[in-house]
Motif scaffolding. Sequence first.
Motif: not given
Length: 214
Positions: A158-159, A162, A175, A178, A182, A195, A198-199
Amino acid sequence: MTGWFIAFGLAALAFVALLLIGRIPRSVREITAAALLLGLAGYAWQGHPGQAGAPRRQADTKGEAFDEEQAEKRRGLAERFGPAAQWMMLSDGLARQGKTKEAANVLLSGLRDTPDDANLWLGLGNALVNHADGVISPGAEFAYRRALALDPEGPAPRYFYGLALARAGQLQAARDLWAPLAASAPADSQVKAELQANIARIDAMLAQATSVPQ
């Protein structure tokens, strides 16, 4: 002068082909020759027959520079130990030399032995994105999705999927991957803080995009 030789050679070949294969009538041969000469005149006017050709980029140096920080983060999240580690180390070594195609091929070899290894699929996705200068090719997309299917609860697929999506400009998709990661990450961990930051940036960019008049 190489451009001129090539141009005249192609024109001559075209004319001979029309004579031998097309069997054009004698009455239109002069018109055909005139048309080919007009094409050469256009080439002389619009083209650059005397200009040297641009050297092609070597395939084994294609791709982005190797990201050591990203590789270390991947090792921390995924394959530091286990059957995928040796394949990943060999792939990383090739990528450091700029041999991005070979780096991806090594992981394909590993997947022939262990086709259900999520870490190898994830590494293949990263390697293909690196080889394509950040573009998520259909092959990379398939590799990432295969890693997600094999390890749906793992943080690494997922990381990094993303991350590839975000760098490719697919912000909402990044998003969506993530946000749950997160939320489930350990409190006060570096990954959680990264995360969340970043979001927040993605939310700001998406809000700005929707506020721009169409």
